[in-house]
Design an enzyme around this catalytic site. Structure first.
Site, PDB file in Angstrom:
ATOM      1  N   GLU A 167       0.789  -1.373  -0.144  1.00 55.78           N
ATOM      2  CA  GLU A 167       0.161   0.050   0.083  1.00 55.78           C
ATOM      3  C   GLU A 167       0.922   1.408  -0.100  1.00 55.78           C
ATOM      4  O   GLU A 167       0.813   2.008   1.033  1.00 55.78           O
ATOM      5  CB  GLU A 167      -0.892  -0.078   1.299  1.00 55.78           C
ATOM      6  CG  GLU A 167      -1.981  -1.173   1.331  1.00 55.78           C
ATOM      7  CD  GLU A 167      -2.822  -1.261   2.228  1.00 55.78           C
ATOM      8  OE1 GLU A 167      -3.046  -0.353   3.219  1.00 55.78           O
ATOM      9  OE2 GLU A 167      -4.012  -1.921   2.249  1.00 55.78           O
ATOM     10  N   GLU A 351      -5.905  -7.956  -0.262  1.00 57.80           N
ATOM     11  CA  GLU A 351      -6.521  -7.543   1.200  1.00 57.80           C
ATOM     12  C   GLU A 351      -7.833  -7.346   0.679  1.00 57.80           C
ATOM     13  O   GLU A 351      -8.451  -6.663   0.133  1.00 57.80           O
ATOM     14  CB  GLU A 351      -5.716  -6.537   1.995  1.00 57.80           C
ATOM     15  CG  GLU A 351      -4.526  -6.933   2.530  1.00 57.80           C
ATOM     16  CD  GLU A 351      -4.069  -5.615   3.483  1.00 57.80           C
ATOM     17  OE1 GLU A 351      -4.810  -4.891   4.087  1.00 57.80           O
ATOM     18  OE2 GLU A 351      -2.757  -5.538   3.505  1.00 57.80           O
TER      19      GLU A 351
HETATM   20  C1  FCB Z   1      -4.588  -2.258   5.251  1.00 52.79           C
HETATM   21  C2  FCB Z   1      -3.289  -2.667   5.751  1.00 52.79           C
HETATM   22  C3  FCB Z   1      -3.493  -3.685   6.994  1.00 52.79           C
HETATM   23  C4  FCB Z   1      -4.448  -3.485   7.782  1.00 52.79           C
HETATM   24  C5  FCB Z   1      -5.837  -3.262   7.085  1.00 52.79           C
HETATM   25  C6  FCB Z   1      -7.019  -3.143   7.803  1.00 52.79           C
HETATM   26  O1  FCB Z   1      -4.561  -0.984   4.942  1.00 52.79           O
HETATM   27  O2  FCB Z   1      -2.479  -2.973   4.791  1.00 52.79           O
HETATM   28  O3  FCB Z   1      -2.198  -3.380   7.457  1.00 52.79           O
HETATM   29  O4  FCB Z   1      -4.395  -2.177   8.764  1.00 52.79           O
HETATM   30  O5  FCB Z   1      -5.630  -2.147   6.309  1.00 52.79           O
END
Ligand code: FCB
Length: 443
Positions: A167, A351
């Site tokens: 990210e 994610e």
């Molecule tokens: C993302 C991150 C992870 C966690 C989730 C909820 O932005 O990569 O570490 O904090 O959000």
């Protein structure tokens, strides 16, 4: 109900994701200090000033945690390595205990039939490098390349996939413009530099790993769908600026070697000199595109200096984070990313998941129907995108365990598995059990 494995294309991968600082216990095993320790030790930055010093104690409990991942019938595990655990000073002499830890961990995955999906940087910058300006200093690209080489020479032979940076928006904008993550700056010049250097570091790391002969290298970007709060041209322009900064800056650089004009509008005066000459290296080809997706934002115009937008509370149901649940955004992003950026490369959702308030463990059970619902809705969005031709090849749920949610501390619980932060006992939630049933390989 969660869709079954058989309802996805043959070979579609299911995994779960975590990160080093959020679960390992950074006080153990000779790891160096990180800028998250410094940030958390400064009053007002983190809820209850909590740190990752012990976290889930994954450093000692990893065999049990890997058993849980394999027990959910998952195929892959997206984990990260801590730069400061490998190189306590960020450069120089490696920490043998740290390298041994990741070596054992990767062996543990392979033994359990889990594909190791490595992220090299998930935010715990060694403090010694923060002292030198951290992401503001162009030299970070070289320091990161050296760290990449040290780690990959040790564990790269067993790694299934690798991505340099988790990210980059969070590394650049959230941490240097909004001040919400370490190092907690609110400075547009620092932001422009961090947003460029993080991409330069990505490019250098890809180059190093290619040089070592590694394959299946990718990039992981987080995206938020940007909706105008009404149909005025001003709201549309505000949403387009948000979209440019958040979603298009990083994908644009990596897949098209260009930054979006709407973001350069505010950032260009603050960019490091000669940045244009870096775009080729930043755009070094990758093998796949990873998208992290959670929510959308509603944008209105706002007075004041650029970027002149404000986030407006939206009407949709929200998670414990206060994030609106909007699976359509995932479907739209998968299609748009393929059409405009990844152009046929495999896309992985690296994610996706939700936080929900703690419910007590009763008779060894933790009931979280809202998570089953969230995951079902988002997996349905993935199926719709696939049906429309998106080359999506896998999905990773954030997260395996309740863990350290950065500036929100341990209160926001994203896990498929509940963690009691006093006893550190793990209890699979009903979402974990539902996932294990949906993914059973015998159908
Ligand atoms: C993302 C991150 C992870 C966690 C989730 C909820 O932005 O990569 O570490 O904090 O959000």
């Amino acid at each position: 109900m969660l869709p079954a494995r058989a309802q996805f294309p043959e070979g579609f991968l299911f995994g779960t994701a975590t990160s080093a600082y959020q679960i390992e216990g950074h006080a153990f095993g000779g790891a160096g200090r990180t800028h998250w320790d410094d940030f958390a030790d400064t009053p007002g930055n983190v809820v209850r000033a909590e740190t990752g010093a012990r976290a889930c104690d994954h450093y000692h409990r990893w065999p049990q945690d890997l058993d849980l991942i394999a027990g959910a019938n998952l195929d892959a595990y997206r984990f990260s390595a801590s730069w400061a655990r490998v190189l306590p000073e960020g450069r120089g002499t490696p920490n043998p205990e740290g390298l041994d830890f990741y070596d054992r961990l990767v062996d543990g995955m392979v033994e359990r039939g889990l594909k190791p999906a490595l992220t090299l940087y998930h935010w715990e910058l060694p403090s010694a490098l923060a002292d030198l300006g951290g992401w503001r200093n162009r030299d970070i690209a070289g320091w990161f390349a050296d760290y990449t080489e040290v780690l990959m020479r040790r564990i790269g032979d067993r790694i299934w996939s690798a991505a340099p940076i988790n990210e980059p928006w969070c590394v650049g904008w959230l941490s240097h413009f909004m001040g919400i993550h370490a190092p907690g700056l609110r400075d547009i010049r620092a932001t422009a530099r961090a947003m460029h250097h993080v991409l330069l570091a990505h490019g250098r790391a890809i180059e190093v790993m290619r040089g070592l002969g590694h394959r299946n290298l990718g990039a992981v970007c987080n995206l938020e769908w940007a909706d105008p709060v009404d149909d005025s041209p001003e709201a549309e322009a505000a949403a387009a600026r948000y979209d440019a900064i958040y979603n298009r800056w990083f994908l644009g650089a990596i897949f098209r070697k260009e930054y979006p004009a709407l973001a350069l509008e505010g950032l260009e005066p603050h960019m490091p000199p000669g940045w244009q000459d870096d775009m080729d290296l930043i755009g070094t080809p990758v093998d796949w595109c990873g998208l992290n997706y959670y929510t959308r934002k509603n944008l209105a115009p706002a007075p004041g200096p650029w970027p002149q937008y404000a986030e407006i509370d939206g009407p949709l149901p929200k998670t414990q984070m206060g994030w609106e649940i909007y699976p359509e955004g995932l479907e739209k992003f998968l299609l748009r990313t393929q059409a405009e950026y990844s152009r046929g490369l495999p896309i992985y959702i690296t994610e996706n998941g939700m936080a929900s308030a703690e419910v007590p463990v009763v008779d060894g059970m933790v009931d979280d129907p809202e998570r089953i619902d969230y995951l079902s809705q988002h997996l349905a969005a993935v199926q719709r995108a696939i049906a429309q031709g998106a080359n999506v090849q896998g999905y990773f749920c954030w997260s395996m365990l309740d863990n350290y949610e950065w500036s929100l501390g341990y209160e926001k619980r994203f896990g498929l598995v509940h963690v009691d932060f006093d006893s550190l006992k793990r209890t699979p939630k009903s979402s974990y059990l539902a996932l294990a049933r949906a993914l059973a390989r015998n159908g």
